[in-house]
Design an enzyme around this catalytic site. Sequence first.
Site, PDB file in Angstrom:
ATOM      1  N   TYR A 109      22.104 -15.977 -42.815  1.00  0.00           N
ATOM      2  CA  TYR A 109      22.017 -14.540 -42.543  1.00  0.00           C
ATOM      3  C   TYR A 109      22.832 -13.738 -43.563  1.00  0.00           C
ATOM      4  O   TYR A 109      23.966 -14.067 -43.891  1.00  0.00           O
ATOM      5  CB  TYR A 109      22.526 -14.198 -41.140  1.00  0.00           C
ATOM      6  CG  TYR A 109      22.593 -12.694 -40.922  1.00  0.00           C
ATOM      7  CD1 TYR A 109      21.427 -11.959 -40.747  1.00  0.00           C
ATOM      8  CD2 TYR A 109      23.810 -12.011 -40.955  1.00  0.00           C
ATOM      9  CE1 TYR A 109      21.466 -10.584 -40.594  1.00  0.00           C
ATOM     10  CE2 TYR A 109      23.866 -10.640 -40.804  1.00  0.00           C
ATOM     11  CZ  TYR A 109      22.690  -9.927 -40.622  1.00  0.00           C
ATOM     12  OH  TYR A 109      22.735  -8.566 -40.496  1.00  0.00           O
TER      13      TYR A 109
ATOM     14  N   HIS B 269      20.086   2.673 -45.846  1.00  0.00           N
ATOM     15  CA  HIS B 269      21.142   2.977 -44.879  1.00  0.00           C
ATOM     16  C   HIS B 269      21.900   4.260 -45.205  1.00  0.00           C
ATOM     17  O   HIS B 269      22.756   4.690 -44.421  1.00  0.00           O
ATOM     18  CB  HIS B 269      22.110   1.800 -44.773  1.00  0.00           C
ATOM     19  CG  HIS B 269      21.567   0.657 -43.967  1.00  0.00           C
ATOM     20  ND1 HIS B 269      20.388   0.023 -44.269  1.00  0.00           N
ATOM     21  CD2 HIS B 269      22.042   0.036 -42.849  1.00  0.00           C
ATOM     22  CE1 HIS B 269      20.157  -0.928 -43.386  1.00  0.00           C
ATOM     23  NE2 HIS B 269      21.144  -0.941 -42.510  1.00  0.00           N
TER      24      HIS B 269
ATOM     25  N   ASN C 248      29.055  -3.320 -44.270  1.00  0.00           N
ATOM     26  CA  ASN C 248      29.605  -3.714 -42.970  1.00  0.00           C
ATOM     27  C   ASN C 248      31.098  -3.406 -42.936  1.00  0.00           C
ATOM     28  O   ASN C 248      31.846  -3.847 -43.807  1.00  0.00           O
ATOM     29  CB  ASN C 248      29.421  -5.212 -42.742  1.00  0.00           C
ATOM     30  CG  ASN C 248      28.122  -5.550 -42.034  1.00  0.00           C
ATOM     31  OD1 ASN C 248      27.730  -6.700 -41.998  1.00  0.00           O
ATOM     32  ND2 ASN C 248      27.447  -4.577 -41.453  1.00  0.00           N
TER      33      ASN C 248
ATOM     34  N   TYR D 180      59.217  22.063 -16.371  1.00  0.00           N
ATOM     35  CA  TYR D 180      58.864  20.749 -16.922  1.00  0.00           C
ATOM     36  C   TYR D 180      58.559  20.793 -18.419  1.00  0.00           C
ATOM     37  O   TYR D 180      58.844  19.840 -19.148  1.00  0.00           O
ATOM     38  CB  TYR D 180      57.629  20.196 -16.199  1.00  0.00           C
ATOM     39  CG  TYR D 180      57.871  19.718 -14.787  1.00  0.00           C
ATOM     40  CD1 TYR D 180      59.115  19.841 -14.181  1.00  0.00           C
ATOM     41  CD2 TYR D 180      56.840  19.143 -14.049  1.00  0.00           C
ATOM     42  CE1 TYR D 180      59.329  19.410 -12.886  1.00  0.00           C
ATOM     43  CE2 TYR D 180      57.041  18.696 -12.757  1.00  0.00           C
ATOM     44  CZ  TYR D 180      58.285  18.845 -12.170  1.00  0.00           C
ATOM     45  OH  TYR D 180      58.489  18.414 -10.895  1.00  0.00           O
TER      46      TYR D 180
ATOM     47  N   ARG E  79      62.181  20.634 -19.672  1.00  0.00           N
ATOM     48  CA  ARG E  79      62.998  19.517 -19.193  1.00  0.00           C
ATOM     49  C   ARG E  79      62.360  18.166 -19.500  1.00  0.00           C
ATOM     50  O   ARG E  79      63.060  17.178 -19.765  1.00  0.00           O
ATOM     51  CB  ARG E  79      63.194  19.658 -17.680  1.00  0.00           C
ATOM     52  CG  ARG E  79      64.218  18.702 -17.122  1.00  0.00           C
ATOM     53  CD  ARG E  79      64.205  18.546 -15.602  1.00  0.00           C
ATOM     54  NE  ARG E  79      63.642  19.645 -14.852  1.00  0.00           N
ATOM     55  CZ  ARG E  79      63.237  19.528 -13.584  1.00  0.00           C
ATOM     56  NH1 ARG E  79      63.326  18.355 -12.966  1.00  0.00           N
ATOM     57  NH2 ARG E  79      62.732  20.551 -12.944  1.00  0.00           N
TER      58      ARG E  79
ATOM     59  N   PHE F 281      32.847  -6.374 -37.701  1.00  0.00           N
ATOM     60  CA  PHE F 281      32.492  -5.011 -38.081  1.00  0.00           C
ATOM     61  C   PHE F 281      32.557  -4.035 -36.916  1.00  0.00           C
ATOM     62  O   PHE F 281      32.494  -2.827 -37.096  1.00  0.00           O
ATOM     63  CB  PHE F 281      31.081  -4.969 -38.672  1.00  0.00           C
ATOM     64  CG  PHE F 281      30.064  -5.724 -37.845  1.00  0.00           C
ATOM     65  CD1 PHE F 281      29.801  -5.390 -36.536  1.00  0.00           C
ATOM     66  CD2 PHE F 281      29.376  -6.800 -38.400  1.00  0.00           C
ATOM     67  CE1 PHE F 281      28.876  -6.092 -35.789  1.00  0.00           C
ATOM     68  CE2 PHE F 281      28.441  -7.505 -37.661  1.00  0.00           C
ATOM     69  CZ  PHE F 281      28.177  -7.145 -36.342  1.00  0.00           C
TER      70      PHE F 281
ATOM     71  N   GLU G 228      21.891  -4.072 -31.778  1.00  0.00           N
ATOM     72  CA  GLU G 228      23.224  -3.460 -31.677  1.00  0.00           C
ATOM     73  C   GLU G 228      23.295  -2.752 -30.330  1.00  0.00           C
ATOM     74  O   GLU G 228      23.256  -1.529 -30.234  1.00  0.00           O
ATOM     75  CB  GLU G 228      23.428  -2.485 -32.832  1.00  0.00           C
ATOM     76  CG  GLU G 228      23.277  -3.152 -34.202  1.00  0.00           C
ATOM     77  CD  GLU G 228      22.958  -2.180 -35.320  1.00  0.00           C
ATOM     78  OE1 GLU G 228      22.824  -0.969 -35.043  1.00  0.00           O
ATOM     79  OE2 GLU G 228      22.832  -2.619 -36.466  1.00  0.00           O
TER      80      GLU G 228
END
Length: 503
Positions: free
Chosen positions: A52, A82, A194, A278, A281, A327, A412
Amino acid sequence: MQLTGYDLTLDDLTAVAHDRRSVVEIAPDVPARLVAARAVVTDIIAQGRIVYGVNTGFGKLSSVTIPATSLAELQVNLVRSHACGVGNPLSEAETRAMLLLRANVLAHGLSGARPVVLEQLVAMLNAGVHPVIPEKGSVGASGDLAPLAHLALVLIGEGEAYFGSERLPGQAALRRAGLYPIALEAKEGLALLNGTQAMSAVGGLALARLLQLAQLADVAGALSLDALHGTATAFDARIHAARPHAGQRAVAAHLRGLLNGSEIMASHRDCPRVQDAYSLRCMPQVHGAVRDVFNFARQTLETEFNSATDNPLVFTDHNDVLSGGNFHGAPVALALDACAMAAATLGGIAERRIERLLNPDLSELPAFLSRQPGTQSGLMMAQVTAAALCNENMGLAHPASVGSLPTGAAKEDVVSMGMTAALKLRTVAENVANILAIELLAAAQALPFLRPRRTSPVLQRVEDFLHTLVPPLEQDAPLSPCIAAIREHLPEVLAVAAGADEA
């Protein structure tokens, strides 16, 4: 600085990102690691093994075997297809941070890329060739694919890049810098795409700013407390030793140092007031918890900076090429989402102190710090602006990391949304900077009403510096320039207060 792949810090990242004069070098032992891993990839191709990312398609198309004659085309097609980002380009600093981080990933020697790919990244960084990278389009699953594709396009002479202030075609920008496109070989497009370097760059720079703002919040809060006749009793070290969170103890010590020697505080030591609100403090507890979150995020990001985050990874010990999920941006996304919540909290408590400074029912000061309340509105609208910024931060504090939407034909199926978290955090940080600028403006305008008593020596230096930026307002004036003047000089404000936590 030298890139080793293993020791990049947040300080290194910010230094290189913000200073074009920074020179990055590749550590001497790095090229040999890359050569060894590349030999594994070359052997796979020569043996005709199907692996792969080396000789297959990607994602859902991983079952498609690619012939050796098409492997170079495969990598170029990957980068081109991409590059699908939209929106405004990342800033120059964010782009430089991305280049640095991606180079550091390759320096590990686990990506299977040739040394020339790493050298091209470093050469672009040193020469000031900054790819145009749209900020939106990443879900942080197989990493920041779209942003990294836009970065990778310029390495091969495509896409666009800034050189100086000019936006040019990628090849033209390279030539202006005396560089030339490289031709990608098997696995190298994937080795560039990636990873989590976009979310880590944007989020890392936002975090670096927030770490400064956390320190500055103590300074602003101490000024406000003194202007409001507050007490430092709540910062006694014994109280915080009884609940020893690191951030809480550090903030209490910082506040003690900032307030040490205040004439204002000494003048009301025996007043009947027992406790402060608050927002005054509980500064150690709130600011301290924020610091602890930021420090957790820093540790997470520095681990990520020095990680191999692509897929598959090449291990030379047994000549293995292993597919995994390094990734995936979950560690970064969760840390950045936590930072957004913490930063929104920091802005929220500061806004409450602004309200106390301006509200005459709470402050014992003139209404809205005006010299002529009624005729003048003073700083009335400054609190309104702070409230608007806080409300925006409330929405941005909603975590992006819980909003997974499957992509890639459900390959994915769980994504991190880490880039969304990073972009949100950038905006939250800017909002907090403006809120703290407003608090500093208000506190500096309040303290002169208490003359002849003065605040502590440290805080007096801060007040005097703030008055060089915005003198005491005798009449109404547009406040936006006043806020901007202080916001642009927040690092100097912090520098003036340096050494304040020694008491």
